[in-house]
Structures are given as C-alpha cells and as structure tokens.
Design an enzyme around this catalytic site. Structure first.
Site, mmCIF file in Angstrom:
data_model
loop_
_atom_site.group_PDB
_atom_site.id
_atom_site.type_symbol
_atom_site.label_atom_id
_atom_site.label_comp_id
_atom_site.label_asym_id
_atom_site.label_seq_id
_atom_site.Cartn_x
_atom_site.Cartn_y
_atom_site.Cartn_z
ATOM 1 C CB CYS A 1 -1.125 0.087 1.193
ATOM 2 S SG CYS A 1 -2.389 1.192 0.703
ATOM 3 C CG HIS B 1 -3.950 -2.970 3.251
ATOM 4 N ND1 HIS B 1 -3.084 -2.749 3.963
ATOM 5 C CD2 HIS B 1 -4.476 -1.862 2.948
ATOM 6 C CE1 HIS B 1 -2.647 -1.520 4.111
ATOM 7 N NE2 HIS B 1 -3.366 -0.641 3.378
ATOM 8 C CD GLU C 1 -1.764 -5.978 5.265
ATOM 9 O OE1 GLU C 1 -1.740 -4.697 5.233
ATOM 10 O OE2 GLU C 1 -1.881 -6.375 3.867
#
Length: 314
Positions: A142, A235, A237
């Site tokens: 990001c 993202h 994650e």
C-alpha cells in the site's frame, strides 16, 4: 513446493507451459535448505495487529521463517506500548550490517501527506536503498508501494477525492509469472488508501510489469523486471473486520467516510462484512516467499551475488 522430475522428462515442457513449478533433478540435488530470514518494517499505528496479520500469512506456508521486526525510529508509539516496542523491535542500526532473504514494508496512514513532508522520509529512503543490496526480495504494501515507486523510479501517485475503501475485483494481465501460480483469472482484494498510481505510467516503465489490475481500483500487483521488488497497492493481510474498524474509527472521529464497497452484507454497516480475499491473499504471500525468496536467495546470505535469477530458469 516444486515437483522434482528427471532432467529431460517430456512432461517438463508441458507443465512449465502451464506455469506449474517443476524442478530438475540436477537443481534439486544442488539445492541447500535453511530457514528464510525475513525482516518486517512495521509502519502501521497498531503494531501488534499488523504484525499478527503478516505472521499469520507467513505461517501459512510450508517454509520455516525467522522473522525480525524493525521500527523506523525509537519514538514512543501512540497505539503500542514502549515495552512491546523495546522487547520485540529492532532499530535499523542493529540490522544494517545484515542480509535478509525477504523484507516486508507495510502501509502507513500517510496517504494525504507529501512524501518529502513525512517526518521519517529520509529513513524510509535509506532503508529502501539498503534493501536493494542486502535483501533478495522486497514486498512493499500500500503506502510503502507508492513510496518505493516514487523513490526508486520517480513515479508519483495522484491523490483521490475520496478514500478508496472496499473489496474490489481484479484480473490477471500476465499469465506465465511464478507469482501468479494458482491464481484465478479474476480475484478479490481489499484496498484502503487516499491515492493511486497511474496504470499507464506503470505499464510504460521499462523496469516494471503490471501483473494484476482492477477496473475500479487500478493497479494491484506490480513487479520489477529484475524480480527483486514487488509492489502491492492493497492490503492482502487485512482480516475480515479491518475495513469495518477503519470505517467506524473515522465515523467516531467526526469524518464522513464512504461505506467500504463490496464489503458489508447488502452494503449495510450494521451487518457483518464478508471476507472473500483470504485465499488469494494467502497465495500471494506464499508465492512471493517461495518463488521470489526461497527459490532465488543464496544459501550463504553473506554473498548476495549468489541470487539465482528467474530468467535462467523459465
């Protein structure tokens, strides 16, 4: 993990054309194995939440990974105790003499701040420059992806009128790259940012290749042509509640955020969100760690000239 086959087996060419990872007996016999050493530079405010998210993905691979946590400075964090930072995080001076198989640099809540105005911008530039000589492969997430593209290639982002938040459909624009092995033609991924990179500028740059993109969210995965730097604009994650937590945090701060797109059931923040990106998020990290770290890194980390380039393999 690879399938080991005889050197001249006819099936090898067919499998490789289908982007299936096979390894010749010759290479397998000469392959040394050890734990992968990965450094994580955590720039997110809630350190524990982010480190847990990343370790969850790294732990979902068949490889043993030794992780070091890095902080950008020793100033007190507003959201994480000083004891936690001192006990588990290292300063750059403690690692600058080392080499690593992989480095992950996280996002940061700095989407509307000019890079040169970021208080630790000089530190970020120093770590990025250091990584190009001391790390086999770097994964930028990001904000870090935007920052690295600006620093390494002079490509600047453009600010958005509204925060881009939600889960968006992406498509593959390359087929025969190890990073995309196992990926569907279309897949979902979460985004949460105030800026984006111009897809056409990325595609026009000779040192970069756009691997996946979205009609709504733009470029998602961009890989340097030397396979050493991976830029992920979203993202992978994030957990199911992360976008929800960000949305209600902004509401509580008196802001008027848009409801994250394609996220809540029936677009209703009163209902639970639906996580539809876990599989590809896990696959992205697993493929990066396997194909761009484990398969390429030298056994002796003191000799970074031992990196095995993919161009000799495909």
């Amino acid at each position: 993990m690879p399938v080991k086959i005889p050197d001249d087996l006819p099936a090898a060419e067919i499998l490789e054309s289908e982007n299936i990872f096979v390894m010749s007996e010759t290479r397998a016999a000469n392959q040394d194995i050890r734990p992968m050493k990965v450094l994580i530079l955590n720039l997110m405010p809630n350190k524990i939440e982010t480190e847990t998210q990343l370790l969850r993905l790294l732990g979902n691979t068949p490889l043993q990974v030794d992780v070091d946590l890095l902080r950008i400075h020793d100033k007190e964090s507003r959201h994480t105790s000083i004891d936690h930072m001192n006990n588990f995080y290292r300063d750059f001076e403690a690692v600058r003499h080392k080499n690593y198989d992989g480095l992950i640099i996280t996002g940061a809540p700095l989407g509307q701040v000019e890079f040169e105005d970021v208080s630790y911008w000089d530190h970020i530039r120093e770590i990025i420059d250091w990584s190009q000589q001391h790390v086999t492969s770097v994964l930028f997430l990001c904000w870090a992806a935007h920052a690295a593209l600006f620093h390494l290639y002079g490509l600047n982002r453009k600010l958005l009128k509204e925060k881009r938040s939600g889960v968006f459909l992406h498509k593959r624009t390359h087929r025969h790259v190890p990073l995309l092995r196992g990926f569907d033609d279309e897949f979902l991924a979460p985004h949460s940012r105030f800026a984006e990179m111009d897809v056409q500028l990325l595609k026009a740059h000779p040192a970069l290749q756009v691997l996946t993109e979205s009609d709504e969210a733009g470029a998602y995965m961009v890989l340097s042509t030397n396979n050493r730097n991976l830029f992920v604009m979203g993202h992978p994650e994030y957990q199911k509640s992360t976008l929800k937590d960000e949305y209600f945090r902004d509401l509580g701060a008196g802001l008027q955020p848009e409801i994250p797109q394609n996220y809540f059931r029936h677009n209703d923040p009163g209902q639970d969100p639906v996580a539809r990106w876990y599989g590809h998020g896990s696959l992205l990290i697993s493929n990066w760690l396997n194909y761009y770290v484990y398969q390429l890194t030298p056994y002796n980390l003191d000799d970074m000239s031992g990196i095995t380039p993919w161009e000799n393999e495909v």
